[in-house]
Design an enzyme around this catalytic site. Structure first.
Site, PDB file in Angstrom:
ATOM      1  N   GLY A   1      33.336  -6.428  20.657  1.00  0.00           N
ATOM      2  CA  GLY A   1      34.132  -5.532  21.676  1.00  0.00           C
ATOM      3  C   GLY A   1      35.657  -5.822  21.579  1.00  0.00           C
ATOM      4  O   GLY A   1      36.147  -6.873  20.995  1.00  0.00           O
TER       5      GLY A   1
ATOM      6  N   SER B   1      35.139 -12.184  18.808  1.00  0.00           N
ATOM      7  CA  SER B   1      36.299 -11.487  18.249  1.00  0.00           C
ATOM      8  C   SER B   1      35.961  -9.969  18.363  1.00  0.00           C
ATOM      9  O   SER B   1      34.976  -9.433  19.252  1.00  0.00           O
ATOM     10  CB  SER B   1      35.965 -11.880  16.736  1.00  0.00           C
ATOM     11  N   LYS B   2      36.693  -9.089  17.775  1.00  0.00           N
ATOM     12  CA  LYS B   2      36.648  -7.645  17.711  1.00  0.00           C
ATOM     13  C   LYS B   2      35.376  -7.215  17.454  1.00  0.00           C
ATOM     14  O   LYS B   2      34.842  -6.107  17.943  1.00  0.00           O
ATOM     15  CB  LYS B   2      37.596  -7.200  16.756  1.00  0.00           C
ATOM     16  N   ARG B   3      34.590  -7.945  16.530  1.00  0.00           N
ATOM     17  CA  ARG B   3      33.187  -7.555  16.461  1.00  0.00           C
ATOM     18  C   ARG B   3      32.299  -7.221  17.714  1.00  0.00           C
ATOM     19  O   ARG B   3      31.355  -6.392  17.563  1.00  0.00           O
ATOM     20  CB  ARG B   3      32.464  -8.287  15.407  1.00  0.00           C
TER      21      ARG B   3
END
Ligand code: GLU
Length: 497
Positions: free
Chosen positions: A257, A253-255
């Site tokens: 990258g 997920s965005k966490r």
């Protein structure tokens, strides 16, 4: 052996995610390794969510990674069209065939009814699936509902007994209990086919030999195999690629990258580094080698090398790899990729004259050894492009706030301003000459000078970098740092939150 034909079949409903790019890359590498064909097919059967922008983003992403296709929507091919929304009549024919043979039927259940029944199944701990209400409606009953213009979809009648075995080239044999599949929709109420129907028909008609796709589709595969059997199609080889997880082993997920492939381009990843990085997620060449160029990847790629366990998306590793590629890459090539990034930041003009371009290539050549991302040119390398750069705290505390420094910088500014030529040798002798006259070591002039001209304490050779900055700017920077130092403005800044 029959020709190897693989495909990438994205649904154009958003950006090209790294997971999609990973799937495309693997299917492409396999086709290229085998000397086969790679087909791009656009699966836009989700008529509400598919967009042209998304399709454009998919093309951009694949082209950026230099994944090319032998057949596809834009170039055509023997099985055109390659966009599912342009193939509706084909799907209709096959749906008709299934209706005629009794393997498909109309289902008049409403979404609300279906949801209600699924709720009940969940509450009873049964995995929710279609309960078969419309499976055996009489012809009369169907005609009555049709006359009432009740909306309906078309479902496939699955074989409910026994098991369906998926013989997967990555996962081996995976057995599914047919009783759990449930009759699935092949034509939506809107008249559009579903993904399940369209993917099966197209993989057959386009003579796909190897269906290489993400693991999330493994659970769909027994349904697809049953559909293939009912339509009299052969079954292709399947290879389901492992999931991609973040370094903490949770779903990517965005966490971890960016998930949008093109964000990596914008951050300054080289496409060849990104391609190399993606290839190593869930695949190993079987050697220790980690840096593989395109040719090496194609040569080494086999499905045996694909792992069953999840691949890890490690941004640190991607960045490291990118740095390695930057070191090796030709400065002209890096400059091509860097120009749009610098332009977006307003650090270079819209159009570079040949002389400016040559200058930029020289900057790249000097910096590429020490950068890991093209964005580093915007941050660390900012001083090449503008006087508007920060003085970091090391530059402040080690040099710029020291009492003796302003005077030295002013003296240096004077000598620099008087130089007859502006090149490495002239710059070096001005600096060393001043140190000698002051009877201090050269370092005592070099370090403050670097701090004043770049705002930093480390970087490429000072004489070489100064040569690439206009002499007037160097003079201005030396005097500015001297003034700020004298005014007590070179105290360290508080650490950023
Ligand atoms: N359109 C599907 C997706 O984007 C393709 C799945 C497949 O490869 O069969 O997930």
């Amino acid at each position: 052996m029959a020709e190897v034909r693989t495909r990438f079949a994205p649904s154009p409903t958003g950006a090209l995610h790294v997971g999609g790019a990973h799937t495309a890359l693997f299917a492409w590498l396999f086709a290229r390794h085998e000397g086969g064909k790679f087909i791009l097919r656009v699966e836009d059967t989700d008529e509400l969510r598919s967009t042209d922008e998304s399709l454009a983003a998919i093309y951009d992403g694949l082209r950026w990674l230099e994944i090319d296709w032998d057949e596809g929507p834009d170039i055509g091919g023997p099985h055109a069209p390659y966009i599912q929304s342009e193939r509706l009549d084909i799907y209709e024919r096959y749906i008709g065939q299934l209706m005629e043979s009794g393997r498909a039927y109309r289902c008049f259940c409403t979404p609300e009814e279906l949801e209600e029944r699924r709720e009940i199944m969940r509450a009873r701990g049964i995995p929710p699936r279609y309960d078969g209400t419309c499976r055996d409606l009489s012809e009369d009953e169907q005609q009555r509902l049709l006359a009432e213009e009740k909306p309906y979809c078309i479902r496939f009648r699955v074989r409910e007994t026994g098991t369906t075995v998926v013989d997967d080239l990555v996962r081996g044999e995976v057995s599914f209990d047919n009783a759990l599949l449930g009759d699935f929709v092949i034509q939506k109420t809107s008249g559009y086919p579903t993904y399940h129907l369209a993917v099966v028909v197209d993989d057959h008609l386009m003579q796909i030999s190897h269906v290489i796709r993400a693991e999330e589709h493994l659970a769909n595969t027994p349904s697809h195999i049953q559909l293939m059997d009912a339509l009299g199609f052969g079954v292709p080889q399947f290879a389901h690629l492992p999931l991609i997880l973040g370094t903490d082993r949770s779903k990517l997920s965005k966490r971890h990258g960016a998930v949008n492939l093109m964000d990596y381009r914008d951050q300054g990843f080289l496409p060849e580094a990104m391609r190399n990085f993606l290839a190593l997620i869930g695949w190993s060449p079987g050697t220790e080698q980690e840096i593989l160029n395109l040719q090496e990847l194609i040569e080494a790629f086999t499905l045996e090398g694909v792992s069953k366990s999840p691949g890890i998306f490690d941004l640190e590793k991607a960045t490291w790899l990118n740095g390695e590629y930057l070191k090796q890459a030709d400065a002209e090539h890096i400059t091509d990729l860097l120009e749009p990034i610098l332009r977006r930041e307003g650090l270079i003009e819209e159009q570079l004259s040949p002389a400016r371009r040559e200058w930029l290539v020289a900057v790249v050549d000097l910096m590429k050894e020490r950068t890991r991302l093209l964005r580093d040119f915007v941050t660390w390398g900012r001083y090449f492009f503008t006087d508007d750069f920060p003085y970091d705290n090391r530059a402040r505390t080690k040099w710029l706030r020291r009492e003796e420094v302003p005077e030295r910088l002013d003296m240096l500014a004077e000598r620099v301003a008087e130089l007859e030529t502006w090149d490495v040798d002239a710059i070096e002798s001005a600096i060393r000459g001043l140190a000698e006259d002051l009877d201090v070591s050269a370092a005592k002039v070099i370090h403050p000078c670097r701090a004043a001209v770049t705002g930093q304490t480390v970087g490429p050779s000072l004489f070489h970098l100064m040569e690439l900055i206009p002499r007037e700017d160097v003079v201005v920077r030396l005097r500015r740092a001297a003034e700020l130092g004298r005014a007590g403005e070179m105290e360290p800044l508080p650490a950023e939150e």
